[in-house]
Design a protein around this motif. Sequence first.
Motif, PDB file in Angstrom:
ATOM      1  N   TYR A  29       0.844  -1.190   0.000  1.00  0.00           N
ATOM      2  CA  TYR A  29       0.000   0.000   0.000  1.00  0.00           C
ATOM      3  C   TYR A  29       0.882   1.245   0.000  1.00  0.00           C
ATOM      4  CZ  TYR A  29      -4.109  -2.834   1.132  1.00  0.00           C
ATOM      5  OH  TYR A  29      -5.132  -3.752   1.089  1.00  0.00           O
ATOM      6  N   VAL A  49      -2.640   0.183  -4.395  1.00  0.00           N
ATOM      7  CA  VAL A  49      -2.325  -1.119  -3.832  1.00  0.00           C
ATOM      8  C   VAL A  49      -1.875  -2.069  -4.941  1.00  0.00           C
ATOM      9  CG1 VAL A  49      -4.762  -1.831  -3.959  1.00  0.00           C
ATOM     10  CG2 VAL A  49      -3.183  -3.031  -2.413  1.00  0.00           C
ATOM     11  N   THR A  81      -8.927  -3.730  -1.771  1.00  0.00           N
ATOM     12  CA  THR A  81      -9.274  -2.353  -2.139  1.00  0.00           C
ATOM     13  C   THR A  81     -10.400  -1.789  -1.273  1.00  0.00           C
ATOM     14  OG1 THR A  81     -10.771  -3.157  -3.865  1.00  0.00           O
ATOM     15  CG2 THR A  81      -8.502  -2.636  -4.515  1.00  0.00           C
TER      16      THR A  81
END
Length: 279
Positions: free
Chosen positions: A8, A68, A55
């Motif tokens: 991330y 991501v 997500t």
Amino acid sequence: MHYYKVTYKLTPYSEDASDIMIAQLGELGYESFLEIDGGFESYVQEQYYDESAITTIDPYIEGVTYTVEACEVEDADWNEEWEKKYFKPIEVDGEYYVRGPQHEPNTQIAKEIIINPKNAFGAGHHETTGMMMHFLLNIPLRDKAVIDMGCGTGILGIMAAKEGAQKVIGIDIDEFSVENTQENCALNGVDNMEVRLGGADAIKKSDSADVFIANINRNILLEDLDKYRATLREGSIVLLSGFYEEDVKMLLEKAESLDLELVEKQERNEWRALKLKKK
């Protein structure tokens, strides 16, 4: 066993948002998190990986967005990647030096543990492992029986053995971790640690523990704490970690229902650890 690495990147970077996201991933079974520039890497076993879920993580900080990326990581990649990027020797409370076989001993610290980490989870760097090691160093372990549930690399059980435990049982659901624990026991000259494959089902009726260690996650702890308690003698100690502040209340409620009382709580960043005693 295969793992997924999910990376991330936050814009703008926010430590608070990062902590919030990590807490959510922990609820999904993610086991380890490593800070990187602008974000973090997270790791999860293949069986718990859900592509649609990565997500849906919400930073809950206005204005913070993220990107991501996910990729599968082979078992064989872990050792090389971990050694190159992350595995550095560490000191534990000034009493132990944890190093890899490739590192030189520290002559200023009398005790050491040698870990050849075949995965990134259990070389003493993670906050939960560090808290458990701190607990162990403050418990008399001479001639005690110890069970280490979710033993990983075996580092906690090995420390218990080096501190004088008479018998140590290590249990892990991952065959790769079982093999790694056995290898690390050999590296450290530990010959009184039995290693088993499985979960709470691997606990035998004849097993008993003066100290029970479980550094796993909240859901497994809540599900299996009664099985851990069944091994305890009067006055036995239970060490729990692998969860967050918001998990503490329900874990303590479960513990209280099993006549386990809180002795001490530790905090390191977002992670928590509990020391309990059988009444």
